[in-house]
Scaffold this active site. Sequence first.
Site, PDB file in Angstrom:
ATOM      1  N   ARG A  51       0.828  -1.204   0.000  1.00 38.02           N
ATOM      2  CA  ARG A  51       0.000   0.000   0.000  1.00 38.02           C
ATOM      3  C   ARG A  51       0.864   1.256   0.000  1.00 38.02           C
ATOM      4  O   ARG A  51       0.407   2.312  -0.409  1.00 38.02           O
ATOM      5  CB  ARG A  51      -0.869   0.038   1.274  1.00 38.02           C
ATOM      6  N   ARG A  67      -8.976  -6.803  13.328  1.00 37.80           N
ATOM      7  CA  ARG A  67      -8.242  -5.985  14.287  1.00 37.80           C
ATOM      8  C   ARG A  67      -9.174  -4.868  14.713  1.00 37.80           C
ATOM      9  O   ARG A  67      -9.947  -4.329  13.903  1.00 37.80           O
ATOM     10  CB  ARG A  67      -6.985  -5.362  13.658  1.00 37.80           C
ATOM     11  N   ARG A 100       0.057   5.365  16.504  1.00 39.76           N
ATOM     12  CA  ARG A 100       0.217   6.738  15.995  1.00 39.76           C
ATOM     13  C   ARG A 100      -0.577   7.732  16.829  1.00 39.76           C
ATOM     14  O   ARG A 100      -1.463   7.339  17.585  1.00 39.76           O
ATOM     15  CB  ARG A 100      -0.182   6.836  14.518  1.00 39.76           C
ATOM     16  N   ASP A 141     -10.108   0.855   0.718  1.00 40.05           N
ATOM     17  CA  ASP A 141     -10.058   2.295   0.962  1.00 40.05           C
ATOM     18  C   ASP A 141     -11.407   2.898   0.555  1.00 40.05           C
ATOM     19  O   ASP A 141     -12.199   2.254  -0.138  1.00 40.05           O
ATOM     20  CB  ASP A 141      -8.941   2.928   0.120  1.00 40.05           C
TER      21      ASP A 141
HETATM   22  N1  UDP Z   1       3.496   0.734   7.813  1.00 44.16           N
HETATM   23  C1  UDP Z   1       4.704   0.650   8.473  1.00 44.16           C
HETATM   24  N2  UDP Z   1       5.199   1.752   9.108  1.00 44.16           N
HETATM   25  C2  UDP Z   1       4.553   2.929   9.111  1.00 44.16           C
HETATM   26  C3  UDP Z   1       3.320   3.030   8.419  1.00 44.16           C
HETATM   27  C4  UDP Z   1       2.821   1.908   7.796  1.00 44.16           C
HETATM   28  O1  UDP Z   1       5.314  -0.404   8.510  1.00 44.16           O
HETATM   29  O2  UDP Z   1       5.061   3.887   9.714  1.00 44.16           O
HETATM   30  C5  UDP Z   1       2.975  -0.484   7.163  1.00 44.16           C
HETATM   31  C6  UDP Z   1       2.230  -1.355   8.139  1.00 44.16           C
HETATM   32  O3  UDP Z   1       2.501  -2.703   7.785  1.00 44.16           O
HETATM   33  C7  UDP Z   1       0.789  -1.028   7.873  1.00 44.16           C
HETATM   34  C8  UDP Z   1       0.800  -0.797   6.377  1.00 44.16           C
HETATM   35  O4  UDP Z   1       2.060  -0.182   6.131  1.00 44.16           O
HETATM   36  O5  UDP Z   1      -0.077  -2.081   8.254  1.00 44.16           O
HETATM   37  C9  UDP Z   1      -0.319   0.068   5.849  1.00 44.16           C
HETATM   38  O6  UDP Z   1      -0.313   1.293   6.495  1.00 44.16           O
HETATM   39  P1  UDP Z   1      -1.435   2.383   6.252  1.00 44.16           P
HETATM   40  O7  UDP Z   1      -0.957   3.647   6.825  1.00 44.16           O
HETATM   41  O8  UDP Z   1      -1.826   2.347   4.824  1.00 44.16           O
HETATM   42  O9  UDP Z   1      -2.612   1.778   7.132  1.00 44.16           O
HETATM   43  P2  UDP Z   1      -4.012   2.414   7.549  1.00 44.16           P
HETATM   44  O10 UDP Z   1      -3.899   3.883   7.417  1.00 44.16           O
HETATM   45  O11 UDP Z   1      -5.035   1.782   6.662  1.00 44.16           O
HETATM   46  O12 UDP Z   1      -4.162   1.988   8.960  1.00 44.16           O
END
Ligand code: UDP
Length: 367
Positions: free
Chosen positions: A174, A251, A282, A352
């Site tokens: 992604r 999750r 985060r 998405d």
């Molecule tokens: N990911 C990571 N480090 C980061 C941000 C994302 O390793 O700092 C990886 C992690 O495996 C995560 C995936 O990228 O599950 C997708 O992240 P995204 O931000 O797209 O996830 P969402 O916003 O859908 O939670």
Amino acid sequence: MKKEYDYLIVGAGLYGAVCAYELTKKGYRCLVIDKRKHVGGNIYTRNEHGINVHVYGAHIFHTSNEEIWNYINQFAEFNNFINSPIAIYKGNRYHLPFNMNTFVEIWPDISTPEQAKERIEKEKAEFHIEEPKNLEEQAINLVGKTIYERLIKGYTAKQWGRPCTELPPFIIKRLPVRFEFNNNYFNDIYQGIPIGGYTQIINRMLEKIDLKLNADFFANRQYFEQIASRIIYTGPIDQFFEYKYGPLEYRTVRFETETLDIPDYQGNAVINYTEYEVPFTRIIEHKHFEFGKQDKTVISKEYSSSWKLGDEPYYPVNNDKNNELYQKYKIEADKLSNVHFGGRLGQYKYYDMDKVILEALNYIKSL
Ligand code: UDP
């Protein structure tokens, strides 16, 4: 006997609302129900101190599909927000997604795209992974071991509750990897946040449509099943079938949200904490999505955990085991000619928002 409604739509989230809006336009009588006390599903935003808080997690709209972009713009005006998260690992800051800014922060002795590629190739060569079988191998193949260890390993393990070696490679795909100084988290052509939040979008879609909130389909299933000729169901597919093959894994996310009496907490909408030892994944500072200038600020710490009955499901865990289980439910679902399953939970896919709209519009076109 003619039923009261043509369609019962279970779930007032994005998928359900787009279906309801389009079906009503075509002259069908729709009833939308939702067990929550508000519309919007997980894109719901609530105004607090003039700040639109993304109550169920940050949602940034991005798409490369012009039709979908024009579609969503009918319901709100979008600003020019570009997601550029920062990662913090052991007190050091790095830019995301993985781009030249990240590479020079990780390897201070390099400065050109050529050198960054060389360095990643060198790290990759130590592992010789031809065909990545899991997320760890995929990540090392994309950005090398150092970035994997600092920015991916801990964050991913926290988000998914298992090591990267037990996760499918597609999740990390992604994220863009770029050999340019460009911190845009997405590669899509269109991106932004609806000025005034997401809830207005759903409210506009449902403006002329019968809506019942605080209405749990499962609490009154017999009644709801006979009220309409057809059902569009956007809840968890396994729940619809009373978990007869066992529960699918999800999750869930818990948010610790607080209002602070300061104008700016972290200077950015999204900061990821990528080391495993920090318990949250985060911190979102909601005002930055709309460039807010309020005196106060609202922040949310995001904790990811495994889902159990009664929790809100957020992310499907699309590994082989769960995908096989989903197929069993899908076979059952396909047998029901008057029920359609849609959205992230109904189709058990990590969609998405733009994909959700596209799927809903395609479904309506197929009728
Ligand atoms: N990911 C990571 N480090 C980061 C941000 C994302 O390793 O700092 C990886 C992690 O495996 C995560 C995936 O990228 O599950 C997708 O992240 P995204 O931000 O797209 O996830 P969402 O916003 O859908 O939670």
